[in-house]
Design a protein around this motif. Structure first.
Motif, PDB file in Angstrom:
ATOM      1  N   GLN A   1       0.825  -1.194   0.000  1.00 44.63           N
ATOM      2  CA  GLN A   1       0.000   0.000   0.000  1.00 44.63           C
ATOM      3  C   GLN A   1       0.867   1.256   0.000  1.00 44.63           C
ATOM      4  OE1 GLN A   1      -2.495  -0.405   3.467  1.00 44.63           O
ATOM      5  NE2 GLN A   1      -3.381  -2.344   2.801  1.00 44.63           N
ATOM      6  N   ALA A   2       2.169   1.079  -0.180  1.00 48.49           N
ATOM      7  CA  ALA A   2       3.103   2.206  -0.129  1.00 48.49           C
ATOM      8  C   ALA A   2       3.784   2.446  -1.475  1.00 48.49           C
ATOM      9  CB  ALA A   2       4.154   1.972   0.959  1.00 48.49           C
ATOM     10  N   TYR A   3       3.230   1.900  -2.557  1.00 47.20           N
ATOM     11  CA  TYR A   3       3.797   2.154  -3.881  1.00 47.20           C
ATOM     12  C   TYR A   3       3.675   3.658  -4.207  1.00 47.20           C
ATOM     13  CZ  TYR A   3       4.347   2.049  -8.956  1.00 47.20           C
ATOM     14  OH  TYR A   3       4.771   2.286 -10.239  1.00 47.20           O
ATOM     15  N   PRO A   4       4.719   4.339  -4.731  1.00 48.59           N
ATOM     16  CA  PRO A   4       5.943   3.788  -5.342  1.00 48.59           C
ATOM     17  C   PRO A   4       7.150   3.714  -4.410  1.00 48.59           C
ATOM     18  CG  PRO A   4       5.743   6.090  -5.889  1.00 48.59           C
ATOM     19  CD  PRO A   4       4.564   5.780  -5.030  1.00 48.59           C
ATOM     20  N   VAL A   5       6.937   3.921  -3.075  1.00 46.14           N
ATOM     21  CA  VAL A   5       8.078   3.781  -2.165  1.00 46.14           C
ATOM     22  C   VAL A   5       8.628   2.360  -2.250  1.00 46.14           C
ATOM     23  CG1 VAL A   5       8.823   3.882   0.241  1.00 46.14           C
ATOM     24  CG2 VAL A   5       7.184   5.556  -0.637  1.00 46.14           C
ATOM     25  N   THR A   6       7.732   1.394  -2.310  1.00 55.14           N
ATOM     26  CA  THR A   6       8.114  -0.003  -2.491  1.00 55.14           C
ATOM     27  C   THR A   6       7.566  -0.495  -3.829  1.00 55.14           C
ATOM     28  OG1 THR A   6       6.112  -0.952  -1.527  1.00 55.14           O
ATOM     29  CG2 THR A   6       7.855  -0.296  -0.008  1.00 55.14           C
ATOM     30  N   PRO A   7       7.986  -1.656  -4.305  1.00 58.13           N
ATOM     31  CA  PRO A   7       7.313  -2.257  -5.460  1.00 58.13           C
ATOM     32  C   PRO A   7       5.840  -2.496  -5.163  1.00 58.13           C
ATOM     33  CG  PRO A   7       9.423  -3.324  -5.051  1.00 58.13           C
ATOM     34  CD  PRO A   7       9.170  -2.412  -3.884  1.00 58.13           C
ATOM     35  N   LYS A   8       5.016  -2.623  -6.220  1.00 57.21           N
ATOM     36  CA  LYS A   8       3.574  -2.817  -6.046  1.00 57.21           C
ATOM     37  C   LYS A   8       3.270  -4.100  -5.296  1.00 57.21           C
ATOM     38  CE  LYS A   8       1.935  -0.258 -10.098  1.00 57.21           C
ATOM     39  NZ  LYS A   8       1.165  -0.357 -11.375  1.00 57.21           N
ATOM     40  N   SER A   9       3.993  -5.149  -5.608  1.00 53.89           N
ATOM     41  CA  SER A   9       3.728  -6.442  -4.972  1.00 53.89           C
ATOM     42  C   SER A   9       4.961  -7.322  -5.095  1.00 53.89           C
ATOM     43  CB  SER A   9       2.523  -7.137  -5.614  1.00 53.89           C
ATOM     44  OG  SER A   9       2.779  -7.408  -6.979  1.00 53.89           O
ATOM     45  N   GLN A  10       4.889  -8.444  -4.429  1.00 53.00           N
ATOM     46  CA  GLN A  10       5.991  -9.409  -4.472  1.00 53.00           C
ATOM     47  C   GLN A  10       5.431 -10.794  -4.193  1.00 53.00           C
ATOM     48  OE1 GLN A  10      10.225  -9.004  -2.661  1.00 53.00           O
ATOM     49  NE2 GLN A  10       8.995  -9.940  -1.061  1.00 53.00           N
ATOM     50  N   GLU A  11       5.938 -11.793  -4.892  1.00 49.79           N
ATOM     51  CA  GLU A  11       5.521 -13.162  -4.644  1.00 49.79           C
ATOM     52  C   GLU A  11       6.696 -14.093  -4.899  1.00 49.79           C
ATOM     53  OE1 GLU A  11       2.603 -14.632  -7.395  1.00 49.79           O
ATOM     54  OE2 GLU A  11       3.162 -13.121  -8.879  1.00 49.79           O
ATOM     55  N   GLY A  12       6.647 -15.240  -4.268  1.00 49.14           N
ATOM     56  CA  GLY A  12       7.721 -16.203  -4.456  1.00 49.14           C
ATOM     57  C   GLY A  12       7.545 -17.428  -3.585  1.00 49.14           C
ATOM     58  N   PHE A  13       8.335 -18.448  -3.864  1.00 50.51           N
ATOM     59  CA  PHE A  13       8.289 -19.729  -3.173  1.00 50.51           C
ATOM     60  C   PHE A  13       9.672 -20.011  -2.605  1.00 50.51           C
ATOM     61  CE2 PHE A  13       8.749 -24.355  -3.039  1.00 50.51           C
ATOM     62  CZ  PHE A  13       7.594 -24.727  -2.351  1.00 50.51           C
ATOM     63  N   TYR A  14       9.704 -20.538  -1.384  1.00 43.88           N
ATOM     64  CA  TYR A  14      10.992 -20.907  -0.807  1.00 43.88           C
ATOM     65  C   TYR A  14      10.848 -22.193  -0.010  1.00 43.88           C
ATOM     66  CZ  TYR A  14       9.848 -19.461   3.980  1.00 43.88           C
ATOM     67  OH  TYR A  14       9.307 -19.357   5.230  1.00 43.88           O
ATOM     68  N   VAL A  15      11.989 -22.834   0.268  1.00 45.77           N
ATOM     69  CA  VAL A  15      12.025 -24.101   0.986  1.00 45.77           C
ATOM     70  C   VAL A  15      13.040 -23.996   2.120  1.00 45.77           C
ATOM     71  CG1 VAL A  15      12.584 -26.563   0.857  1.00 45.77           C
ATOM     72  CG2 VAL A  15      11.348 -25.457  -1.028  1.00 45.77           C
ATOM     73  N   GLN A  16      12.658 -24.500   3.289  1.00 44.25           N
ATOM     74  CA  GLN A  16      13.585 -24.639   4.413  1.00 44.25           C
ATOM     75  C   GLN A  16      13.681 -26.108   4.801  1.00 44.25           C
ATOM     76  OE1 GLN A  16      12.262 -22.131   7.617  1.00 44.25           O
ATOM     77  NE2 GLN A  16      13.200 -20.304   6.764  1.00 44.25           N
ATOM     78  N   PHE A  17      14.886 -26.531   5.158  1.00 41.87           N
ATOM     79  CA  PHE A  17      15.141 -27.921   5.536  1.00 41.87           C
ATOM     80  C   PHE A  17      15.950 -27.931   6.825  1.00 41.87           C
ATOM     81  CE2 PHE A  17      18.304 -31.317   5.621  1.00 41.87           C
ATOM     82  CZ  PHE A  17      17.510 -32.454   5.549  1.00 41.87           C
ATOM     83  N   GLU A  18      15.622 -28.879   7.715  1.00 43.27           N
ATOM     84  CA  GLU A  18      16.410 -29.013   8.950  1.00 43.27           C
ATOM     85  C   GLU A  18      16.425 -30.469   9.383  1.00 43.27           C
ATOM     86  OE1 GLU A  18      15.129 -29.767  12.129  1.00 43.27           O
ATOM     87  OE2 GLU A  18      12.984 -29.733  11.666  1.00 43.27           O
ATOM     88  N   THR A  19      17.519 -30.875  10.000  1.00 45.83           N
ATOM     89  CA  THR A  19      17.629 -32.226  10.544  1.00 45.83           C
ATOM     90  C   THR A  19      18.478 -32.190  11.808  1.00 45.83           C
ATOM     91  OG1 THR A  19      18.321 -34.509  10.109  1.00 45.83           O
ATOM     92  CG2 THR A  19      19.622 -32.770   9.086  1.00 45.83           C
ATOM     93  N   THR A  20      18.062 -32.980  12.794  1.00 48.59           N
ATOM     94  CA  THR A  20      18.812 -33.142  14.033  1.00 48.59           C
ATOM     95  C   THR A  20      18.998 -34.630  14.284  1.00 48.59           C
ATOM     96  OG1 THR A  20      17.933 -31.099  14.996  1.00 48.59           O
ATOM     97  CG2 THR A  20      18.853 -32.711  16.511  1.00 48.59           C
ATOM     98  N   ASN A  21      20.237 -35.033  14.572  1.00 48.26           N
ATOM     99  CA  ASN A  21      20.558 -36.442  14.790  1.00 48.26           C
ATOM    100  C   ASN A  21      21.415 -36.568  16.038  1.00 48.26           C
ATOM    101  OD1 ASN A  21      19.795 -37.863  11.961  1.00 48.26           O
ATOM    102  ND2 ASN A  21      20.610 -35.808  11.607  1.00 48.26           N
ATOM    103  N   ALA A  22      20.982 -37.425  16.952  1.00 54.42           N
ATOM    104  CA  ALA A  22      21.721 -37.679  18.185  1.00 54.42           C
ATOM    105  C   ALA A  22      22.112 -39.148  18.245  1.00 54.42           C
ATOM    106  CB  ALA A  22      20.875 -37.318  19.403  1.00 54.42           C
ATOM    107  N   PHE A  23      23.379 -39.394  18.561  1.00 51.15           N
ATOM    108  CA  PHE A  23      23.915 -40.753  18.644  1.00 51.15           C
ATOM    109  C   PHE A  23      24.312 -41.029  20.092  1.00 51.15           C
ATOM    110  CE2 PHE A  23      24.836 -38.871  14.548  1.00 51.15           C
ATOM    111  CZ  PHE A  23      24.313 -39.801  13.654  1.00 51.15           C
ATOM    112  N   VAL A  24      23.748 -42.120  20.647  1.00 51.40           N
ATOM    113  CA  VAL A  24      24.002 -42.479  22.049  1.00 51.40           C
ATOM    114  C   VAL A  24      25.023 -43.601  22.085  1.00 51.40           C
ATOM    115  CG1 VAL A  24      22.955 -43.267  24.193  1.00 51.40           C
ATOM    116  CG2 VAL A  24      21.648 -41.813  22.623  1.00 51.40           C
ATOM    117  N   PHE A  25      26.040 -43.450  22.945  1.00 49.37           N
ATOM    118  CA  PHE A  25      27.172 -44.379  22.939  1.00 49.37           C
ATOM    119  C   PHE A  25      27.100 -45.473  24.002  1.00 49.37           C
ATOM    120  CE2 PHE A  25      29.307 -40.298  21.445  1.00 49.37           C
ATOM    121  CZ  PHE A  25      29.098 -40.594  20.114  1.00 49.37           C
TER     122      PHE A  25
END
Length: 745
Positions: free
Chosen positions: A609-633
Motif C-alpha cells: 500500500q506504499a507504492y511507489p516507495v516499495t514495489p507494487k507487490s511481491q511473490e515467491g516460493f521458498y524451501v527450508q530444511f532441517e535435521t537433528t541427529n543424536a547418537f548415544v554411545f
C-alpha cells in the motif's frame, strides 16, 4: 507414569490421559496390594476397588507408554520423557527437536508464525530475547515432562499477535523433598561470554517453594554491511560493533495447598540488564567508475539500563469431583528503560583529508510501562460437553521521554525533546465448548475484546484516540481413525496491536543522514489462520496452513536521492497471504539413535500500500530444511553426540524484501558423570559461518543490499551439577496456571 493420593472419602481421578494400555497399581506402604490392566479408549469409571488391607491406602500409580508425539484437539504434545534428549541438557536443547519449533543461534521461532510466547506450567513468562533464552537454559531437560505446541491458541488465551504458544510442562515436585542445580558456561566467539546460575526447589507437606537466579556477562561482535545504489553514487557502509552484556534475572515461586481442593500462590520475576556498545561506522561514497569520492566516519556509543518486575498472585479452586475448577489471577508488571546513544561524524575527501566535522549528537530516552490485569477462568465439564468461560481486564500505561541534542564544547547547542504518554485498556470475555463423539473431537470458542487506546504528545500537543471491539472465533476438529492415524483442522482470527515504542512519534538520529520515528496512527493487524494436519504413529506429521494478514506494519525506510537522507517510520503498508506445507519425520526406534527431519515449502504473496516507495507487490516460493541427529554411545545414555543442519533457499519476506540462501551446521557432545549428577556439554555453533542476515530491498526505486553477522559462530562449554534429597511422606502439590501479556521490544 502418573500418581496421586486418595482423598478423605477414598476418591481418586486421573485426567488428560491419552488412549492406550495402562496398569493401575494400588500401593500400601510401598507394597502393591492391587493391580489390573486397562485398555483406555474413553473416560471410564473404575468403580469400587477393594483391597485386603486394614490401613488406609497411601498412593495409586498408573503406568503406561505414551507416543513420542501426541495430537490433541487444540495442540500437539511432545512427550520429552520418551526422548534421548530428556537428560543431559536444558529446555533450549529440547526445543531444537520439538516439532514446528526452530532454534537457530539461540533464537526461537514457531514455523509459520511471526512470533511466539512461552509458558511454563501454563504460566506465561514475561521475558523476551536473550532474557527469555537465559531463563530457559536454567531449566534442566530432566525436569520437563512434555512440551505443548499450540499453533492456534484457544479462546481462553489472548488473541494478541499472529503467534503461537509453547507450554513447557515440568514434572511434579517429589513429595517432602528438596532439589538444587548449579550451572555455568563459557562461550568463545570473536569475544568471550560467561554465564552462571542455579535453582532451588523445596516441597514440604502443603508448601512448595522455588527459586532460580542467573547471571551473564561478556562481549560479542556485530558486523553490519549495507550498499545503497543511488543514481549517481554508491554508498558502501560497514559498521563494526563491540557489544557488552551484563544481565541478572531471578524467579521466586511460593505455592500453598490450603485445602485438598484449594491452592494459592504467588510468583515474582525480576530482570536487570545493563548492556552497552561501541561501534565504528564507515561509509564510502563512490561515483560509479571511480574508487572514492568521500568518506563518512561515525563513532557511536550506547548505554542502557532496563529493569523488569512482574508479580502474579493466584488461587485455584476444585469445586467438585467432576473436574469443575475456578481459577482467579491478578498480575502486575513494571518495565523501565533508560537509554543513551551518542555519535560523532567526520567527513573526509578522497585523499583522506578531513573536510567537515559534524557536532556530536546525544540521544537520551526513557521508557516506563505499568500494567495491571485480572483474570477469572471457569472449567465446567457437563454430561455431554466440556464448557470453559472467563473474563479478563487489563490496564496499561506507558510514559516515554526522548531528547536529542547537538553538543558544542560539551554543552547543548540545540535540543529537540518530547514526552509521550500512551494508555491501552482492554476488557475481554470468552466461551469455549468441547465435545467428543466416538472418533471425533470438536472444540469451538469465541473471544470478544474491547480496547481503548490514547496517545498524547506533551510537546506537540498531538493526541490520538482509538476505541474498537473485535470478535475472535476459534474452531478445532480432530478425527482419530485408529491408534496410528489422526487428522485435525483448526481456524482462528487474531489481532496484533502495535508495541509501545512504535507509536511514539519522536525522531531518533543515528547519524547525520539517517533517522527513525514512531507512528501514533498505527492500526492493529488482523490475521486469519487455517491449518490441516495429519499424524501417523506420532512419527510423521504433515501440515498444510493458509494465512491472511491485513494492514501489516513494519519499519518502512524511504530514501531521498537528492539529499541522501534515509528515514524510517513504522507504517501499515502491506497485506500478505501465504500457503505452506510442512513435513516432519521423527525416528527413535533404535536405542543408539534419535533423528528428526523436517522441511517446509511456502508460497508468499505481498501487496504493498506504499507504492511507489516499495514495489507494487511481491511473490515467491521458498524451501527450508532441517535435521537433528543424536547418537548415544552407551545403554545408560550417559554419552551422546550429534549434529543439527539447517538450509534455506532464497526467500521473500513479508515487508517486500528478498532474502539470500543460507545454511548452518552445529555439532554437540554431552556427557553425564558421577551417577548422572554432573552434566557436561560442548556445542560448536554455525561452523560454516553462513547463517547471517542478508536481504535486498528496493525503496523509492533505489536498491539496497543489507547484511548482518552477530557472532553466531562460537564454541560453548557448559557444566551443571544436581543436588537433592527426598523422603516420601506427604502428598503432591499441583502446579498452577496463569497468563500474562507483554509487548516490550
Amino acid at each position: 507414569m502418573n500418581s496421586t493420593v486418595l482423598e478423605e472419602d477414598g476418591f481418586f481421578a486421573f485426567s488428560h490421559l491419552s488412549p492406550g494400555n495402562y496398569t493401575i497399581e494400588v500401593k500400601h506402604w510401598g507394597k502393591i496390594v492391587y493391580a489390573k490392566n486397562w485398555d483406555l479408549k474413553e473416560d471410564i469409571d473404575l468403580g469400587e476397588i477393594k483391597v485386603a488391607v486394614e490401613k488406609e491406602i497411601q498412593q495409586v500409580t498408573v503406568t503406561g507408554n505414551k507416543k513420542l508425539i501426541e495430537r490433541k484437539v487444540d495442540r500437539m504434545v511432545f512427550n520429552v520423557e520418551n526422548s534421548v534428549f530428556s537428560s543431559g541438557g536444558d529446555v533450549l536443547d529440547l526445543l531444537k527437536v520439538t516439532p514446528r519449533v526452530k532454534v537457530v543461534n539461540d533464537q526461537i521461532e514457531l514455523i509459520g508464525k511471526s512470533s511466539l510466547k512461552v509458558m511454563v506450567n501454563d504460566r506465561l513468562i514475561p521475558l523476551s530475547g536473550d532474557d527469555l533464552v537465559n531463563y530457559l537454559k536454567s531449566i534442566s531437560s530432566a525436569d520437563v515432562k512434555n512440551i505443548e505446541v499450540i499453533t492456534t491458541p484457544p479462546a481462553q488465551y489472548e488473541a494478541e499477535g499472529n503467534s503461537g504458544l509453547i507450554n513447557i510442562q515440568l514434572k511434579k515436585a517429589k513429595k517432602d523433598s528438596w532439589s538444587s542445580t548449579i550451572r555455568t558456561s563459557y562461550q568463545q566467539g570473536f569475544y568471550g561470554y560467561g554465564r552462571a546460575g542455579g535453582n532451588f526447589n523445596y516441597n514440604k507437606k502443603k508448601l512448595t517453594l522455588g527459586v532460580s537466579a542467573n547471571y551473564g556477562n561478556g562481549l560479542s561482535q556485530g558486523i553490519e554491511k549495507r550498499k545503497v545504489f543511488y543514481p549517481s553514487q554508491l554508498w558502501n557502509e560497514k559498521d563494526v560493533g563491540k557489544y557488552y552484556e551484563n544481565s541478572v534475572n531471578s524467579r521466586f515461586v511460593v505455592d500453598y495447598q490450603l485445602t485438598p481442593k484449594w491452592n494459592t500462590g504467588i510468583q515474582y520475576l525480576i530482570n536487570y540488564s545493563n548492556p552497552h556498545s561501541n561501534s565504528n561506522d564507515q561509509t564510502r561514497l563512490c561515483a560509479y567508475g571511480k574508487k572514492l569520492d568521500s568518506l563518512l566516519q561515525t563513532h557511536n556509543h550506547q548505554e542502557s539500563i532496563s529493569r523488569l518486575n512482574s508479580v502474579n498472585g493466584y488461587s485455584h479452586f476444585a469445586i467438585d469431583s467432576l473436574g469443575r475448577k475456578l481459577k482467579v489471577n491478578f498480575d502486575y508488571f513494571n518495565y523501565n528503560k533508560e537509554n543513551e546513544i551518542n555519535y560523532f561524524t567526520n567527513t573526509y575527501d578522497d585523499t583522506m583529508k578531513r573536510i567537515y566535522s559534524y557536532f556530536p549528537v546525544e540521544n537520551r530516552g526513557t521508557l516506563e510501562i505499568n500494567n495491571y490485569s485480572g483474570k477469572v477462568d471457569m472449567e465446567y465439564p457437563m454430561k455431554n460437553i466440556k464448557l470453559e468461560y472467563g473474563t479478563k481486564v487489563s490496564f496499561t500505561k506507558t510514559e516515554s521521554g526522548l531528547k536529542n541534542s547537538r553538543l558544542k564544547n560539551g554543552n547543548s547547542e540545540s535540543t529537540n525533546k518530547d514526552n509521550f504518554n500512551y494508555t491501552e485498556n482492554t476488557q475481554a470475555v470468552y466461551i469455549s465448548v468441547n465435545k467428543e463423539l466416538k472418533k471425533w473431537d470438536f472444540k469451538a470458542g469465541l473471544r470478544m475484546e474491547n480496547t481503548q487506546t490514547c496517545g498524547n504528545s506533551k510537546i506537540t500537543h498531538q493526541k490520538n484516540k482509538n476505541n474498537y471491539v473485535k470478535l475472535f472465533p476459534t474452531f478445532y476438529a480432530l478425527y482419530k481413525a485408529n491408534d496410528n492415524n489422526s487428522y485435525s483442522l483448526s481456524y482462528s482470527r487474531r489481532i496484533e496491536r502495535p508495541d509501545y515504542n512504535s507509536v511514539n512519534p519522536f525522531r531518533y538520529y543515528s547519524n547525520p543522514y539517517s533517522y527513525s520515528e514512531g507512528n501514533p496512527f498505527l492500526k492493529p493487524i488482523l490475521s486469519h489462520n487455517i491449518e490441516f494436519s495429519y499424524d501417523y504413529k506420532g512419527m510423521l506429521q504433515s501440515t498444510f496452513y493458509y494465512l491472511i494478514i491485513k494492514d501489516s506494519y513494519s519499519l518502512l525506510t524511504r530514501i531521498d536521492e537528492n539529499n541522501y537522507i534515509q528515514y524510517t517510520k513504522s507504517e501499515n503498508y502491506f497485506n500478505t497471504s501465504a500457503y505452506a506445507i510442512y513435513e516432519r519425520f521423527s525416528y527413535n526406534k533404535l536405542k543408539w539413535l534419535q533423528a528428526s527431519v523436517g522441511a517446509i515449502g511456502q508460497y508468499l504473496y505481498t501487496k504493498s500500500q506504499a507504492y511507489p516507495v516499495t514495489p507494487k507487490s511481491q511473490e515467491g516460493f521458498y524451501v527450508q530444511f532441517e535435521t537433528t541427529n543424536a547418537f548415544v554411545f552407551d545403554e545408560q545414555q550417559n554419552y551422546s553426540s550429534g549434529f543439527t543442519y539447517y538450509y534455506s533457499t532464497p526467500s521473500k519476506s513479508g515487508d517486500i524484501g528478498n532474502g539470500k540462501e543460507k545454511n548452518q551446521l552445529d555439532l554437540f557432545f554431552k556427557a553425564q558423570v558421577f551417577n548422572k549428577k554432573m552434566q557436561i556439554s560442548l556445542n560448536i555453533n554455525n561452523i560454516l559461518k553462513d547463517y547471517d542476515y542478508r536481504v535486498i530491498k528496493i525503496r523509492n526505486g533505489i536498491k539496497s543490499y543489507n547484511r548482518g553477522y552477530y557472532d553466531s559462530r562460537y564454541i560453548r562449554l557448559s557444566l551443571s551439577y544436581k543436588l537433592g534429597s527426598s523422603t516420601i511422606k506427604t502428598k503432591n502439590i499441583e502446579e498452577s496456571n496463569a497468563e500474562e501479556k507483554n509487548r516490550i521490544h
